[in-house]
Write a protein that holds these residues in place. Structure first.
Motif: not given
Length: 282
Positions: A136-143
């Motif tokens: 599973a992959a998780t994408v996060r923003d700069a925060d």
């Protein structure tokens, strides 16, 4: 006559002088201001709206003077006098609403519209040849906020060892180790996947019983199977004789009779063994 004078006064005088102070009336003095929502999250370049509610001293909502809006950091977020907020860059800005000396504060959190990091779970995995495992992959923003609307592109650094579908399902191909990579907008995360052979669960020797004359030979075969009984090819088999004075066996399973008697021939693969009984005759 007095009633007529009062009506005239109400018609020409300040409206507050004749109000009953009912709900929604504009005449009561402002006792408090409340901003809604108290926290607004935006992407860079997007807009959102804040509202201000004014109440009098008994908590009744009133219409008061115009609200004066301001941002403590206009490099992060700006706000116009209609309460429209615009995200400028990643960060946090405190927004204030002021009315007749009363004020309230709200926080605006602006995050990047782009992916800042990708992580893959689990970071390391193992799978058997021909087997599968799910990543599973998780994408996060700069925060660090999870971006649920950002699918990733999956790839294997060595597809001869393992392949991966665009749903993150890894299939073992050959023994070895490879990195499975998830990518989004130039950001990547990976999992180290080790592919192992399917272990030998059973060895079958054929024939299980046979005879051979002195100085003659007989051929034995060994078949390796997995736990489900499926034939496993390419597995090394070691052959041994319980009494080499009576019969010897080479590593191709060929037994040679040496002396009259009974001997046990053993085939072993990956720690799993099976025997055959060979009777040597004249």
């Amino acid at each position: 006559m007095q009633a007529a004078v009062l009506l005239l006064a109400c018609a020409v005088g300040p409206l507050a002088a004749c109000s009953d102070g009912g709900p929604g009336s504009p005449e009561g003095s402002v006792a408090s201001v409340t901003i809604s929502p108290d926290t607004l999250r935006l992407l860079v370049g997007t807009e959102g709206r804040l509202g201000a509610t004014m109440r009098d001293s008994i908590g009744t909502t009133i219409r008061g003077p115009s609200v004066f809006w301001s941002s403590a950091d206009t490099t992060v977020a700006t706000i116009d006098q209609d309460g429209l907020v615009r995200g400028v860059r990643v960060g946090a800005a405190r927004i204030s609403a002021n009315v007749a000396g009363r004020s309230d504060l709200a926080d605006v959190l602006v995050r990047s519209a782009g992916a800042a990091a990708v992580t893959v779970d689990p970071p390391a995995a193992s799978v058997l040849v021909g087997g599968t495992t799910q990543l599973a992959a998780t994408v996060r923003d700069a925060d660090g906020v999870v971006m649920t609307d950002r699918p990733v592109v999956w790839s294997s650094e060595n597809s001869a060892v393992a392949t991966v579908s665009q749903q993150g399902v890894v299939t073992g191909v050959n023994p070895g180790t490879t990195n499975i990579v998830a990518s989004r907008e130039g950001k990547t995360g990976s999992s180290a996947v080790t592919v192992a052979r399917i272990p030998v669960a059973q060895v079958v020797v054929s024939p299980a019983q046979t005879e051979v004359k002195i100085n003659k030979t007989v051929k034995l075969t060994a078949t390796t199977l997995d736990a489900q009984g499926k034939v496993l090819t390419g597995r090394q088999v070691t052959w041994t004789s319980s009494n080499t004075a009576r019969a010897t066996v080479d590593q191709n399973g060929i037994v040679t009779g040496r002396f009259v008697g009974v001997v046990t021939i053993t085939a072993t693969s990956e720690g799993v063994s099976r025997t055959a009984t060979v009777t040597v005759k004249t």
